[in-house]
Scaffold this motif. Sequence first.
Motif, short mmCIF file in Angstrom:
data_model
loop_
_atom_site.label_atom_id
_atom_site.label_comp_id
_atom_site.label_asym_id
_atom_site.label_seq_id
_atom_site.Cartn_x
_atom_site.Cartn_y
_atom_site.Cartn_z
N ALA A 54 43.84 88.57 -44.22
CA ALA A 54 44.51 87.08 -44.01
C ALA A 54 44.18 86.84 -42.46
CB ALA A 54 46.00 87.19 -44.03
N VAL A 55 44.24 87.69 -41.62
CA VAL A 55 43.59 87.15 -40.10
C VAL A 55 42.22 86.63 -40.08
CG1 VAL A 55 43.35 88.32 -37.86
CG2 VAL A 55 45.41 88.57 -39.02
N LEU A 56 41.45 87.25 -40.90
CA LEU A 56 39.94 86.97 -40.76
C LEU A 56 39.69 85.54 -41.57
CD1 LEU A 56 38.12 90.11 -41.01
CD2 LEU A 56 38.57 89.09 -39.35
N HIS A 57 40.60 85.23 -42.60
CA HIS A 57 40.30 84.10 -43.36
C HIS A 57 40.11 82.72 -42.61
CE1 HIS A 57 40.88 81.95 -47.28
NE2 HIS A 57 41.70 81.10 -46.63
N GLY A 58 39.42 81.89 -43.54
CA GLY A 58 39.08 80.85 -43.17
C GLY A 58 37.75 80.49 -42.28
N ARG A 59 36.97 79.26 -42.86
CA ARG A 59 35.60 79.18 -42.43
C ARG A 59 35.70 79.13 -40.81
NH1 ARG A 59 30.94 76.63 -44.03
NH2 ARG A 59 30.53 74.78 -42.79
N TRP A 60 34.70 79.47 -39.98
CA TRP A 60 34.60 79.52 -38.51
C TRP A 60 35.39 80.60 -37.85
CZ3 TRP A 60 31.23 76.76 -35.99
CH2 TRP A 60 30.79 75.79 -36.65
N THR A 61 36.50 81.39 -38.72
CA THR A 61 37.13 82.19 -37.78
C THR A 61 36.43 83.39 -37.22
OG1 THR A 61 39.13 81.84 -39.31
CG2 THR A 61 39.51 83.78 -38.27
N THR A 62 35.71 84.04 -38.21
CA THR A 62 34.96 85.29 -37.41
C THR A 62 34.08 84.55 -36.33
OG1 THR A 62 33.41 85.02 -39.47
CG2 THR A 62 35.13 86.63 -39.72
#
Lengths: 131, 131
Positions: free
Chosen positions: A36-44
């Motif tokens: 859930a923390v790593l989720h989402g485009r661009w997050t990583t």
Amino acid sequence: MTHQTVGHPVLPGLPDDPRAHAAEPTSSCPVEITLAVLHGRWTTLVIREFLKGDHTFTELSRALPALSDKVLSDRLAHLTETGVLDRRRRSGWPPRVHYRLTPQGRRLGPVLQALWDWGAQQQPPPPSQTP
Amino acid sequence: MTHQTVGHPVLPGLPDDPRAHAAEPTSSCPVEITLAVLHGRWTTLVIREFLKGDHTFTELSRALPALSDKVLSDRLAHLTETGVLDRRRRSGWPPRVHYRLTPQGRRLGPVLQALWDWGAQQQPPPPSQTP
């Protein structure tokens, strides 16, 4: 350098931790928390930039020029709320807000490395055979 | 047992790999490849069950009783397409289809462990202060 996996337990988690035996998805599962923390485009990619050092919004925007201000704001807020980033106002003029990884955020380095290592070994699947 | 992180490079990837310096999300990024494989509710729990051993559809359905047949079918197809699972028809009567992890699928064990380790250390964020 490769990951140290020799002697690694086959199953993630601790045998006596009930979350390792959950029969359905729960938000308290440590694996789900991290995903859930790593989720989402661009997050990583944003986390990667912070693994290099502290950044202001403007610096980060320059490092990732295709990232819109809105999404960057969202990602910074998400990563601050989840305890990955620390938001600080620096003294001086003009006042500047810096973001940096918390100790917990810094520990995402090995997690991203594990994700990288697996993906880098992944072979494209064989073309599906049509009958 | 903890992860071996001493001496681990700070940034994921290899310094000379252009994918480690991508300025925007790409589907060829190894981190994105792995996250795409793990994506979806139930996916990591299904992989966990296979880290314990081979399974038929029915066995897996019994191990995760709250998982619908449709979602289980979807997850098995996704994990087979992405090279994580191997689908085999066993000889004998009645004919039975078994699924098992490929060598690449088995290497998801340390990845799930890294995700688990980070999430297990995560402290709940402090309550947001209303002004």
